[in-house]
Write a protein that holds these residues in place. Structure first.
Motif, PDB file in Angstrom:
ATOM      1  N   SER A 165       0.720  -0.957  -0.209  1.00  0.00           N
ATOM      2  CA  SER A 165       0.000  -0.327   0.011  1.00  0.00           C
ATOM      3  C   SER A 165       1.119   1.403  -0.213  1.00  0.00           C
ATOM      4  O   SER A 165       2.076   0.805   0.534  1.00  0.00           O
ATOM      5  CB  SER A 165      -1.444  -0.102   1.021  1.00  0.00           C
ATOM      6  OG  SER A 165      -1.584   1.384   0.958  1.00  0.00           O
ATOM      7  N   THR A 166       0.686   2.204  -0.792  1.00  0.00           N
ATOM      8  CA  THR A 166       1.077   3.497  -1.013  1.00  0.00           C
ATOM      9  C   THR A 166       0.681   4.472  -0.244  1.00  0.00           C
ATOM     10  O   THR A 166       0.728   5.963  -0.356  1.00  0.00           O
ATOM     11  CB  THR A 166       1.623   4.025  -2.429  1.00  0.00           C
ATOM     12  OG1 THR A 166       0.741   3.522  -3.361  1.00  0.00           O
ATOM     13  CG2 THR A 166       2.245   2.828  -2.516  1.00  0.00           C
ATOM     14  N   ASP A 167      -0.809   4.389   0.734  1.00  0.00           N
ATOM     15  CA  ASP A 167      -1.687   5.119   0.318  1.00  0.00           C
ATOM     16  C   ASP A 167      -2.611   4.919   2.132  1.00  0.00           C
ATOM     17  O   ASP A 167      -3.172   4.693   2.981  1.00  0.00           O
ATOM     18  CB  ASP A 167      -3.198   5.755   0.124  1.00  0.00           C
ATOM     19  CG  ASP A 167      -3.431   4.529  -0.312  1.00  0.00           C
ATOM     20  OD1 ASP A 167      -3.560   3.367   0.746  1.00  0.00           O
ATOM     21  OD2 ASP A 167      -4.794   4.285  -0.797  1.00  0.00           O
ATOM     22  N   GLN A 168      -1.182   4.499   2.908  1.00  0.00           N
ATOM     23  CA  GLN A 168      -1.249   4.513   4.153  1.00  0.00           C
ATOM     24  C   GLN A 168      -2.336   3.318   4.628  1.00  0.00           C
ATOM     25  O   GLN A 168      -3.032   3.232   5.336  1.00  0.00           O
ATOM     26  CB  GLN A 168      -2.034   5.342   5.186  1.00  0.00           C
ATOM     27  CG  GLN A 168       0.101   6.793   5.009  1.00  0.00           C
ATOM     28  CD  GLN A 168      -0.723   7.927   5.880  1.00  0.00           C
ATOM     29  OE1 GLN A 168      -1.812   7.935   6.626  1.00  0.00           O
ATOM     30  NE2 GLN A 168       0.249   8.329   6.454  1.00  0.00           N
ATOM     31  N   MET A 204      -4.533   2.275   3.269  1.00  0.00           N
ATOM     32  CA  MET A 204      -6.202   2.701   2.404  1.00  0.00           C
ATOM     33  C   MET A 204      -6.736   1.514   1.488  1.00  0.00           C
ATOM     34  O   MET A 204      -7.836   1.374   1.187  1.00  0.00           O
ATOM     35  CB  MET A 204      -6.348   4.151   1.881  1.00  0.00           C
ATOM     36  CG  MET A 204      -6.262   4.944   3.149  1.00  0.00           C
ATOM     37  SD  MET A 204      -7.801   4.821   4.623  1.00  0.00           S
ATOM     38  CE  MET A 204      -9.101   5.305   3.156  1.00  0.00           C
ATOM     39  N   THR A 205      -5.543   1.849   0.372  1.00  0.00           N
ATOM     40  CA  THR A 205      -5.822   0.587  -0.884  1.00  0.00           C
ATOM     41  C   THR A 205      -4.347  -0.341  -0.957  1.00  0.00           C
ATOM     42  O   THR A 205      -3.626   0.228  -0.551  1.00  0.00           O
ATOM     43  CB  THR A 205      -6.085   1.675  -1.986  1.00  0.00           C
ATOM     44  OG1 THR A 205      -4.948   2.209  -2.115  1.00  0.00           O
ATOM     45  CG2 THR A 205      -7.218   2.729  -2.039  1.00  0.00           C
ATOM     46  N   TRP A 206      -5.131  -1.406  -1.439  1.00  0.00           N
ATOM     47  CA  TRP A 206      -3.680  -1.853  -1.286  1.00  0.00           C
ATOM     48  C   TRP A 206      -3.758  -2.583  -3.585  1.00  0.00           C
ATOM     49  O   TRP A 206      -4.158  -2.394  -3.803  1.00  0.00           O
ATOM     50  CB  TRP A 206      -3.970  -3.537  -0.927  1.00  0.00           C
ATOM     51  CG  TRP A 206      -3.934  -3.286   0.475  1.00  0.00           C
ATOM     52  CD1 TRP A 206      -4.876  -2.343   1.193  1.00  0.00           C
ATOM     53  CD2 TRP A 206      -3.078  -3.162   1.752  1.00  0.00           C
ATOM     54  NE1 TRP A 206      -4.456  -2.073   2.573  1.00  0.00           N
ATOM     55  CE2 TRP A 206      -3.433  -3.023   2.639  1.00  0.00           C
ATOM     56  CE3 TRP A 206      -1.718  -3.565   0.925  1.00  0.00           C
ATOM     57  CZ2 TRP A 206      -2.403  -2.687   4.147  1.00  0.00           C
ATOM     58  CZ3 TRP A 206      -1.035  -3.446   2.738  1.00  0.00           C
ATOM     59  CH2 TRP A 206      -0.964  -3.127   3.480  1.00  0.00           C
ATOM     60  N   ARG A 262      -3.430   0.167   9.756  1.00  0.00           N
ATOM     61  CA  ARG A 262      -3.937   1.004   8.849  1.00  0.00           C
ATOM     62  C   ARG A 262      -3.110   2.077   9.572  1.00  0.00           C
ATOM     63  O   ARG A 262      -3.127   2.602  10.870  1.00  0.00           O
ATOM     64  CB  ARG A 262      -4.904   1.662   8.341  1.00  0.00           C
ATOM     65  CG  ARG A 262      -5.963   1.119   7.399  1.00  0.00           C
ATOM     66  CD  ARG A 262      -7.015   2.108   6.997  1.00  0.00           C
ATOM     67  NE  ARG A 262      -7.840   1.663   6.459  1.00  0.00           N
ATOM     68  CZ  ARG A 262      -8.863   1.818   5.742  1.00  0.00           C
ATOM     69  NH1 ARG A 262     -10.362   2.740   6.421  1.00  0.00           N
ATOM     70  NH2 ARG A 262     -10.210   1.378   5.553  1.00  0.00           N
ATOM     71  N   TYR A 322       2.507  -1.166   5.636  1.00  0.00           N
ATOM     72  CA  TYR A 322       1.678  -1.824   4.611  1.00  0.00           C
ATOM     73  C   TYR A 322       2.391  -2.839   3.683  1.00  0.00           C
ATOM     74  O   TYR A 322       2.486  -2.000   2.161  1.00  0.00           O
ATOM     75  CB  TYR A 322       2.677  -0.032   3.861  1.00  0.00           C
ATOM     76  CG  TYR A 322       2.207   0.835   4.445  1.00  0.00           C
ATOM     77  CD1 TYR A 322       3.275   2.120   4.667  1.00  0.00           C
ATOM     78  CD2 TYR A 322       0.846   1.307   4.865  1.00  0.00           C
ATOM     79  CE1 TYR A 322       2.696   3.426   5.542  1.00  0.00           C
ATOM     80  CE2 TYR A 322       0.981   2.186   5.469  1.00  0.00           C
ATOM     81  CZ  TYR A 322       0.956   3.143   6.270  1.00  0.00           C
ATOM     82  OH  TYR A 322       0.941   4.426   7.090  1.00  0.00           O
TER      83      TYR A 322
END
Length: 375
Positions: free
Chosen positions: A314-317, A319-321, A341, A345
């Protein structure tokens, strides 16, 4: 029944120890190559009986029988101990016919490759290769796990092989070649150094490849064809024959995904993905319960039911994978309470629960690589 069998085995080994005049412990043929549950007998027979005093752990590679208590102990293979050999009763039967030797004196023959191997004195890589050439050989090429494993009968340590690169700098995309001109069709990298002068490769005691500065001093193992003439086998393939899926040694085939899978060494997530990339793969993706079950039953014992890296990140803490192989994250068997979260990551597959979790990327775990099978 089992206790009776144990007492018979222990009694025999105690008597064997007396015959070699040892009162402590001695080597038996139990051998492991670094992963839990990977013990086997050096004579190739089934490893279907164990009697460990303490659990065999990673890093303990050879088995010893303790006369004092009648149990087995996992020990460092470099320790010096007495040993007991085993041979078939018919092995000592005299014969008047001596087959011609396929290899010169002091060379070792390996039937699978029909080749001869010799242990060269320690030197840098160029000197080792020149030494082999003086014998009409080259530093050995390695084409299977079985061949790598065979070298343990010659030298149980790290040594030069004939793999090298002319790339500058050396990196994961470098081209490698063997001095004997054979194809590079089997690679099992442990460490891969990205340095200009790390162009020569050694085979480590755990049978992983590692590239080093060519001036490093190492033993070498030479290899050349034997004089044994093998029978010619002619195969006829009709147009209706279906090609079989193919995975190289140490890779496991899944017919549902037409993919091959293998374990990386225990490293952090980034290093595990780099290991997979070098082997033309990615950390594994998974897309249904069938694939996850395949991973579970294939790798749970080798990892002692612990975590294994997969290709999720994940690159947005959190949120998305997404998967490193670019495939859709369309099956999400998260463990209860996951994903967390925060700073965790990278995806791990919990081989104890058979569910997905996320973890800090700098932890060390085995990783599972995945790539398409050759059809």
């Amino acid at each position: 029944m089992l206790n009776n069998y144990k007492s018979q085995v222990s009694g025999f080994l105690v008597e064997a120890g007396k015959r070699i005049n040892t009162t402590s412990d001695f080597w038996i043929g139990a051998r492991s190559y670094g992963l839990p549950g990977s013990w086997n007998w050096t004579d190739g027979t089934s490893f279907d009986f164990t009697d460990w005093k303490i659990p065999a752990t990673v890093g303990s590679f050879c088995g010893a029988f303790d006369i004092a208590n009648g149990f087995w102990n996992p020990m460092d293979c470099s320790s010096k101990k007495s040993y007991v050999c085993k041979t078939d009763e018919t092995a000592t039967t005299a014969t008047t016919i001596k087959p011609s030797k396929p290899c010169p004196n002091e060379w070792f023959y390996f039937e699978e490759t029909n080749s001869c191997y010799f242990w060269a004195d320690s030197s840098d890589w160029p000197t080792a290769e020149n030494t082999c050439k003086s014998f009409g050989a080259h530093l050995m090429s390695v084409h299977s796990f079985a061949e790598a494993n065979f070298t343990k009968t010659i030298y149980n340590g790290k040594f030069w092989i004939g793999l090298y690169s002319n790339s500058n700098p050396v990196d994961w995309n470098s081209t490698w070649q063997y001095t004997d001109g054979s194809p590079v069709d089997y690679t099992k990298w442990g460490n891969h150094q990205s340095h200009d002068n790390s162009r020569c490769v050694q085979l480590r005691y755990d049978m992983y490849f590692e590239n080093l500065n060519c001036t490093t001093i190492n033993y070498g193992i030479c290899k050349k064809p034997s004089t044994k003439v093998l029978p010619t086998v002619t195969a006829t393939i009709t147009s209706t024959t279906q090609a079989s899926p193919y995975c190289i040694n140490d890779w496991f085939y899944n017919s549902n995904t037409s993919s091959c899978y293998t374990l990386t060494p225990s490293v952090n997530w980034t290093q595990a993905e780099e290991y997979c990339l070098f082997n033309h793969a990615h950390l594994t993706s998974f897309h249904d319960r069938y694939e996850l079950n395949f991973l579970y039953y294939t790798f749970r014992q080798a990892t002692s039911y612990s975590d294994a890296w997969n290709g999720l990140f994940s690159t947005d803490q959190g949120m998305t994978w997404q998967f490193t192989d670019g495939s859709d994250f369309n099956y999400r068997p998260w463990s209860q309470g996951y994903p967390i979260r925060n700073s965790t990551y990278c995806g791990v597959y919990d081989l104890g629960s058979n569910y997905l979790q996320n973890s800090r990327c700098d932890y060390s775990n085995y990783g599972i690589c995945k790539r398409s099978a050759v059809l």
